[in-house]
Scaffold this active site. Structure first.
Site, mmCIF file in Angstrom:
data_model
loop_
_atom_site.group_PDB
_atom_site.id
_atom_site.type_symbol
_atom_site.label_atom_id
_atom_site.label_comp_id
_atom_site.label_asym_id
_atom_site.label_seq_id
_atom_site.Cartn_x
_atom_site.Cartn_y
_atom_site.Cartn_z
ATOM 1 N N SER A 1 0.839 -1.195 0.000
ATOM 2 C CA SER A 1 0.000 0.000 0.000
ATOM 3 C C SER A 1 0.882 1.256 0.000
ATOM 4 C CB SER A 1 -0.953 -0.047 1.202
ATOM 5 O OG SER A 1 -1.998 0.890 1.066
ATOM 6 N N ASP A 51 -9.248 -4.581 -5.669
ATOM 7 C CA ASP A 51 -8.521 -3.647 -4.805
ATOM 8 C C ASP A 51 -8.600 -2.240 -5.395
ATOM 9 O OD1 ASP A 51 -6.805 -2.134 -3.312
ATOM 10 O OD2 ASP A 51 -5.093 -3.479 -3.478
ATOM 11 N N HIS A 54 -7.967 -5.160 -1.028
ATOM 12 C CA HIS A 54 -6.784 -4.509 -0.456
ATOM 13 C C HIS A 54 -6.406 -5.116 0.886
ATOM 14 C CE1 HIS A 54 -3.783 -1.390 -0.574
ATOM 15 N NE2 HIS A 54 -4.108 -0.967 0.638
#
Length: 208
Positions: A125, A177, A190
């Site tokens: 991320s 995601d 995610h």
């Protein structure tokens, strides 16, 4: 901003509660003076705990570090990127500048402290954003020392890395995601990258 911060915070807390792991989310092997054949330097996601990240993303930092150690037993040490606050403001700015500076500095340290080691980068991320930014900060001469770069849920999915580094990258981005599509919503796919840790570790093992 406050609403988005709440979303990231709640995602980190909820996943941490549901996916507690035995391994530590703080790894300072390199900073503690250790060396080994392979050095994993990992940048955690926004609000993830420790310095490699427990909780958010199903504890992908822990899961990946453990999977790599299992794939290459007795050959791996792990260092989380620090200092690196991993705040939502950093994500919105395209990745923490302090995190990128720290990751680059840790890479220089790894190359100097452990001259025979093969360096692996990992990021999840915002940590993937940090990894992109760190790549622009290290000397070109260090590209050969980095043998693999693994990214999970990368907001910059598809963006090239500089020079020889670009051929060493493997990205895991789930179809569901939103972060990989440039949308600031840490939901759905995610939060499930821990399931990709074994495959990512096997890929890295083939490079080191």
């Amino acid at each position: 901003m406050l609403r988005l911060e709440k979303l990231f915070t709640e995602a980190a807390r909820d996943v941490s509660t549901l996916n507690a792991r035995a391994s530590s989310d703080i790894r300072n092997d390199l900073n503690n003076g250790m060396c080994d054949d392979v050095i994993l330097i990992f940048a955690r996601g926004t609000y993830a705990s420790g310095n490699i990240g427990g909780g958010f993303g199903n504890g992908i930092g822990i899961a990946f570090a453990d999977a790599l150690a299992a794939a290459e037993p007795g050959r791996v040490i792990v260092q989380g990127v620090e200092p690196y606050p991993a705040l939502v403001s950093g994500y919105l700015a395209g990745g923490s500048e302090l995190g990128a500076k720290s990751m680059a500095a840790l890479t220089v340290k790894a190359a100097s402290q452990c001259p025979q080691a093969k360096i692996v980068w990992g990021g999840y991320s915002q940590g993937a954003q940090v990894t992109h930014k760190a790549a622009a900060r290290i000397p070109t001469a260090l590209h050969a020392r980095i043998h693999a770069i693994v990214l999970f849920g990368d907001p910059y999915d598809g963006d090239a890395f500089p020079g020889a580094l670009n051929s060493k990258v493997r990205t895991w981005c789930h179809n569901d995601d939103p972060i990989c599509d440039g949308l600031p919503f840490p939901i759905g796919g995610h939060l499930t990258y821990a399931e990709d840790a074994p495959a990512a570790a096997q890929w890295v093992a083939s490079k080191v």
